[in-house]
Scaffold this motif. Structure first.
Motif, PDB file in Angstrom:
ATOM      1  N   THR A   1      45.091  39.505  47.355  1.00 28.74           N
ATOM      2  CA  THR A   1      45.628  40.078  46.132  1.00 28.74           C
ATOM      3  C   THR A   1      46.984  39.464  45.796  1.00 28.74           C
ATOM      4  OG1 THR A   1      44.489  42.156  46.563  1.00 28.74           O
ATOM      5  CG2 THR A   1      46.311  42.226  45.011  1.00 28.74           C
ATOM      6  N   LEU A   2      47.831  39.303  46.797  1.00 33.60           N
ATOM      7  CA  LEU A   2      49.142  38.693  46.578  1.00 33.60           C
ATOM      8  C   LEU A   2      49.003  37.285  46.011  1.00 33.60           C
ATOM      9  CD1 LEU A   2      52.259  39.007  48.685  1.00 33.60           C
ATOM     10  CD2 LEU A   2      51.482  36.719  48.204  1.00 33.60           C
ATOM     11  N   TYR A   3      48.121  36.487  46.593  1.00 32.71           N
ATOM     12  CA  TYR A   3      47.989  35.108  46.146  1.00 32.71           C
ATOM     13  C   TYR A   3      47.236  34.991  44.813  1.00 32.71           C
ATOM     14  CZ  TYR A   3      50.339  32.937  49.999  1.00 32.71           C
ATOM     15  OH  TYR A   3      51.315  32.524  50.865  1.00 32.71           O
ATOM     16  N   ILE A   4      46.362  35.928  44.504  1.00 32.00           N
ATOM     17  CA  ILE A   4      45.705  35.922  43.191  1.00 32.00           C
ATOM     18  C   ILE A   4      46.720  36.266  42.104  1.00 32.00           C
ATOM     19  CG2 ILE A   4      44.023  37.161  41.764  1.00 32.00           C
ATOM     20  CD1 ILE A   4      42.226  37.248  44.290  1.00 32.00           C
ATOM     21  N   ILE A   5      47.572  37.254  42.363  1.00 31.04           N
ATOM     22  CA  ILE A   5      48.636  37.574  41.406  1.00 31.04           C
ATOM     23  C   ILE A   5      49.569  36.381  41.253  1.00 31.04           C
ATOM     24  CG2 ILE A   5      50.667  39.042  41.048  1.00 31.04           C
ATOM     25  CD1 ILE A   5      49.042  41.323  42.374  1.00 31.04           C
ATOM     26  N   HIS A   6      49.890  35.718  42.357  1.00 29.96           N
ATOM     27  CA  HIS A   6      50.737  34.521  42.305  1.00 29.96           C
ATOM     28  C   HIS A   6      50.072  33.418  41.465  1.00 29.96           C
ATOM     29  CE1 HIS A   6      53.730  31.612  43.523  1.00 29.96           C
ATOM     30  NE2 HIS A   6      52.780  30.815  43.979  1.00 29.96           N
ATOM     31  N   LEU A   7      48.772  33.256  41.611  1.00 31.88           N
ATOM     32  CA  LEU A   7      48.049  32.268  40.809  1.00 31.88           C
ATOM     33  C   LEU A   7      48.161  32.587  39.322  1.00 31.88           C
ATOM     34  CD1 LEU A   7      46.008  29.902  40.418  1.00 31.88           C
ATOM     35  CD2 LEU A   7      44.196  31.581  40.763  1.00 31.88           C
ATOM     36  N   PHE A   8      47.977  33.853  38.956  1.00 27.88           N
ATOM     37  CA  PHE A   8      48.083  34.234  37.543  1.00 27.88           C
ATOM     38  C   PHE A   8      49.492  34.007  37.002  1.00 27.88           C
ATOM     39  CE2 PHE A   8      44.293  37.180  38.194  1.00 27.88           C
ATOM     40  CZ  PHE A   8      43.419  36.267  37.633  1.00 27.88           C
TER      41      PHE A   8
END
Length: 152
Positions: free
Chosen positions: A95-102
């Motif tokens: 979740t942290l890295y998906i938010i970072h991707l966005f």
């Protein structure tokens, strides 16, 4: 927190995600200021969110890579206290890295650098696996039971 009763609390989950995200970016900022701040004339959000700064062809790029990986290690330590469960570490890391991707897509466009994907994928793996390891070590600790015997 008692883990036997499974209660779905969405506000707790959102609070944990926000807290973990804030701590990750705080530690990333500290590491970037230590490693990149000594090399760059001006620090900006470019080093946080622009995929072009993550490159293996410059020393500054390697400093950014080291900062991201060290922030992942710090994130694993944060998960030990925020998430507290080994089986949730992969979910929170992803979740942290998906938010970072966005955020990166919003800031600088789709990351077209293979280096960005490798570094962030490695960071995700480090955070998830090290977080799980630390949480499992805590979960498997012996529970101290003290016995009081009356002296007869």
């Amino acid at each position: 927190m008692f883990y036997g009763a499974v209660v779905w609390d969405p506000w707790l989950i959102v609070a944990q995600i926000v807290c973990l995200q804030c701590l990750y970016y705080t530690s990333l900022g500290v590491f970037l200021s230590i490693f990149v701040g000594t090399r760059a004339s001006r620090m900006s959000l470019v080093y946080f969110f622009d995929f072009a700064t993550i490159t293996a062809s410059t020393v500054t790029g390697w400093c950014v890579i080291a900062s991201i990986l060290l922030a992942s290690v710090a994130g694993a330590g944060y998960m030990l206290y925020i998430v507290e469960r080994a089986k949730k570490c992969l979910d929170f890391s992803a979740t942290l890295y998906i938010i970072h991707l966005f955020i990166c897509i919003t800031y600088g466009g789709w990351p077209s650098s293979i280096t960005w994907w490798v570094v962030n994928g490695t960071g995700l793996a480090v955070m998830a696996l090290l977080g799980e390891y630390l949480c499992i070590r805590r979960e498997l600790r012996e529970i101290p039971i003290t016995r009081y015997r009356a002296n007869v």
